[in-house]
Each structure stands twice: as structure tokens, then as C-alpha cells.
Design an enzyme around this catalytic site. Sequence first.
Site, PDB file in Angstrom:
ATOM      1  N   CYS A   1     -21.304  38.245  57.815  1.00  0.00           N
ATOM      2  CA  CYS A   1     -20.020  37.714  58.271  1.00  0.00           C
ATOM      3  C   CYS A   1     -20.256  36.590  59.285  1.00  0.00           C
ATOM      4  CB  CYS A   1     -19.186  38.813  58.908  1.00  0.00           C
ATOM      5  SG  CYS A   1     -19.061  40.314  57.915  1.00  0.00           S
TER       6      CYS A   1
ATOM      7  N   TYR B   1     -17.521  42.118  52.966  1.00  0.00           N
ATOM      8  CA  TYR B   1     -16.655  41.405  52.021  1.00  0.00           C
ATOM      9  C   TYR B   1     -17.057  41.626  50.572  1.00  0.00           C
ATOM     10  CZ  TYR B   1     -14.885  38.810  56.053  1.00  0.00           C
ATOM     11  OH  TYR B   1     -14.314  38.470  57.237  1.00  0.00           O
TER      12      TYR B   1
ATOM     13  N   LYS C   1     -36.388  16.914  69.781  1.00  0.00           N
ATOM     14  CA  LYS C   1     -35.058  16.686  69.194  1.00  0.00           C
ATOM     15  C   LYS C   1     -34.417  18.022  68.824  1.00  0.00           C
ATOM     16  CE  LYS C   1     -37.204  16.008  64.669  1.00  0.00           C
ATOM     17  NZ  LYS C   1     -37.668  15.013  63.689  1.00  0.00           N
TER      18      LYS C   1
ATOM     19  N   ASP D   1     -19.573  36.514  62.469  1.00  0.00           N
ATOM     20  CA  ASP D   1     -20.006  36.950  63.802  1.00  0.00           C
ATOM     21  C   ASP D   1     -20.783  38.255  63.803  1.00  0.00           C
ATOM     22  OD1 ASP D   1     -18.146  34.876  64.764  1.00  0.00           O
ATOM     23  OD2 ASP D   1     -16.658  36.304  64.023  1.00  0.00           O
TER      24      ASP D   1
ATOM     25  N   ARG E   1     -36.703   5.385  54.635  1.00  0.00           N
ATOM     26  CA  ARG E   1     -35.639   5.933  55.475  1.00  0.00           C
ATOM     27  C   ARG E   1     -35.214   4.855  56.473  1.00  0.00           C
ATOM     28  NH1 ARG E   1     -36.758  11.615  58.562  1.00  0.00           N
ATOM     29  NH2 ARG E   1     -38.345  10.348  59.612  1.00  0.00           N
TER      30      ARG E   1
HETATM   31  C1  PLP Z   1     -39.022  15.122  63.732  1.00  0.00           C
HETATM   32  C2  PLP Z   1     -40.006  14.027  63.663  1.00  0.00           C
HETATM   33  C3  PLP Z   1     -41.353  14.268  63.971  1.00  0.00           C
HETATM   34  C4  PLP Z   1     -41.901  15.649  64.262  1.00  0.00           C
HETATM   35  O1  PLP Z   1     -42.026  16.355  63.068  1.00  0.00           O
HETATM   36  P1  PLP Z   1     -42.738  17.818  63.018  1.00  0.00           P
HETATM   37  O2  PLP Z   1     -42.962  18.042  61.592  1.00  0.00           O
HETATM   38  O3  PLP Z   1     -41.777  18.779  63.617  1.00  0.00           O
HETATM   39  O4  PLP Z   1     -43.993  17.700  63.803  1.00  0.00           O
HETATM   40  C5  PLP Z   1     -42.215  13.191  63.961  1.00  0.00           C
HETATM   41  N1  PLP Z   1     -41.782  11.957  63.669  1.00  0.00           N
HETATM   42  C6  PLP Z   1     -40.499  11.681  63.366  1.00  0.00           C
HETATM   43  C7  PLP Z   1     -40.100  10.281  63.069  1.00  0.00           C
HETATM   44  C8  PLP Z   1     -39.567  12.710  63.345  1.00  0.00           C
HETATM   45  O5  PLP Z   1     -38.303  12.440  63.041  1.00  0.00           O
END
Ligand code: PLP
Length: 362
Positions: free
Chosen positions: A304, A257, A40, A306, A133
Site C-alpha cells: 500500500c 487490495y 547527487k 503507507d 546525452r
Molecule cells: C551519477 C554520475 C556519476 C557517478 O556514478 P556512479 O555510478 O554512482 O559512480 C559520475 N558521473 C556522472 C556524469 C554522473 O551523472
Amino acid sequence: MEQILLRDTYAEIDLEKIAHNIRVMKDVVGPDVAIAAVAKANGYGHGAVEITPILIENGADLLAVATLSEALELKKAYPKYDVMIMGYTPDHLLKIAFDYGCIITIFSHKQAEILNKLGSTRIHFKIDTGFHRLGLSCDEESVKTVQKITSLKNLKVEGIFSHLALSDKEGDAEQFKRFTNFIKQLEDKNIDIKFRHLCDSIATTRYPEYRLNMVRLGAILYGMSGKGQKLPVKQAFTLKSKLSHITFVKKGKGVSYDYFWKAKKDSIIGTLPIGYADGYPRRLTHNGIVSVHGKHVPIAGVICMDQLMIDLSEVPEAKPGDEVILYGDEAGLPISKIALLCQTNKNEILSRITTRVPRVYI
Ligand SMILES: *Cc1c(COP(=O)(O)O)cnc(C)c1O
């Protein structure tokens, strides 16, 4: 790989390290535990499309992502790979997930019916064992729901999973127990679901006894191991840039800045073409360090959008065009250290690197 780089700022991704890491983890979990390689957030910033073949060829059994959009990116590139969406897919998008042959996470009878009408669909059940969750709660009602869903003829129920809070050993043990009890209740009703999984990277290393027959590994595949954990995984991501300019600042003069940073003595200031719009944390204004010619030097002044400036007074030989490493193991700047400096975790550091930063694969 030949590639014309349009910027001096880039992320160098070592594919051999990712291959090594998945092989290490396959060894650790053994042949009886399947690995869902989590790709992901663009493969934790490494580039999901580029790294997933490495993961599959070196031991991953399937790929897991959080969202439909991430799954489609992978399915379009590799129709044959199994891709599981671990998060929630809204009702009106289930057809797209179905059309692309994604493995879909569900936790309601309503969604099961939608999928059943569409046709043959591979699903995993999400069970809430205490993270609060997503998922079916661990109760009688949910056992009935699962029972109803498994009787739908088009659904191929392949897995059941939950997620640990990792708050403490006792809490995790409680979640594990709730999960296995729930599975037991299903078995008592002759519902036997093939894949059972609960562990992410940290849980897989911390609790070998909770691995069941599948684990979901993200961070550790990219070489980010948990605290006090000694697996020989290697960080694959190095963030690099090159000095674009060098200037001399008299004692007492400010940089960037608000003149938040003022020279304590006559100083050499170097400029880098990287800023918070690249995903380099602005918070490091206060305590960030980078590596130049093998030396660690501090950031000078507010980061900054960039660009950022560094104090090169201890590296007077540095000149425009010289390489600077913002993080990377080889420079003694592991992502864990950067994460600590800005009080977040390693995954956030990596997943925030934006598309403006080209990925270079070695
Ligand atoms: C992101 C995620 C993982 C992987 O987690 P890591 O700590 O990066 O190994 C596993 N299960 C779910 C449901 C996740 O959302």
C-alpha cells in the site's frame, strides 16, 4: 546522535562505513588521481548535507552533483567546499550558480559568454564521446569552440570530462580513445586542461587505465560495488521498520487490495508502517522479502501507499514493536538483491527513498 524519531520506519546510515569506503577508494586510485565524490540525489538517499563532510575529510577532493538545486544545498551549508554541477544549468540560472561559486559544466560558447560577463567562473567542459546525452561532440568544430572559450578572460577552465556508456569493452575503449584524441588536439593548440575525467564507480574499478587524473565516484562510496568486483566497501544504508500490528488470517482469506494474496493455510500476518510513498518499491508486492528476527519472510499482498503486510507464519514469536529490516547487509538483504527482485539498479532503490523516511546517523 540524539534525535526524536517520529516514525518507526527509518533509514540507518553508518557514517563510519562511508568514511571507510572513501578511504578504500583513495587507496585504490592513488595520490595522483583526484576524487570527485558524487552526492547527487541527496547523496544517493543518505543525506547530502550530513555525509559530505565525511567524504571531504576522508579523501574526496571535491563534491559533484547533478543540478543547481543540489549544489546550492551544499554551498549554503559549506561555502568552502568545491561543488561541481555535472548536469546542464539553464542560461537564466547561471547567475545563481556563479553567485554561489559553483564549478559549472558547460558545452556551448553561448553559456561561456554569459559566465564570462558575470565574472571569474570555474568551469569543466563536457564532451560527448558517444553516450549521446550532453556535451560537445568530438570534432574539429568543438576544438575551435573550446579554443574560443579558453580565451575568455574570466573563465577558469579547470577540467574536461566525458561519460562512458559501459555497454561493452570495445565501445568503452572507443569512447576513451575519442576523449584522449580530443584532448590531444587541444594540447596541439597549447590548451592544457588540468583535470581530465571519464570514470564513474564501475569504470574506475573495471578500467584502471582510464582513470586519467580524476574519477567521479558515487555508488561505490555508499558501499554498492559492481558485479564481480571485490573491493572491501561496505553498504552504509539499512532500511528499518517495526511491526505495528499482528493479525491471524484463516486459510483461503485474502490480504490487502484485490485479495491478490490469499492464505494457503492459517497464517500470521504482520503489518509495517512503510509503503511505496516512502520509496519502498510497490513492485516487490510479488516477490519481496524482509528480515524479522534474522529470518527472511515474504511480503503478503499488494504493497500500500503507507503500509505493507508480511507473512509471519514462520516467526510465530514476533510481536508488535519488533524490528524488521527491509534491506541492509547485516540482514543478508543487500540492496543489490532488492534491486534484482524489482529489476532495477541499486541507485534507483536508494535514491527513491523519500523525505518521509527519517535518516538516523550512527
Ligand atoms: C551519477 C554520475 C556519476 C557517478 O556514478 P556512479 O555510478 O554512482 O559512480 C559520475 N558521473 C556522472 C556524469 C554522473 O551523472
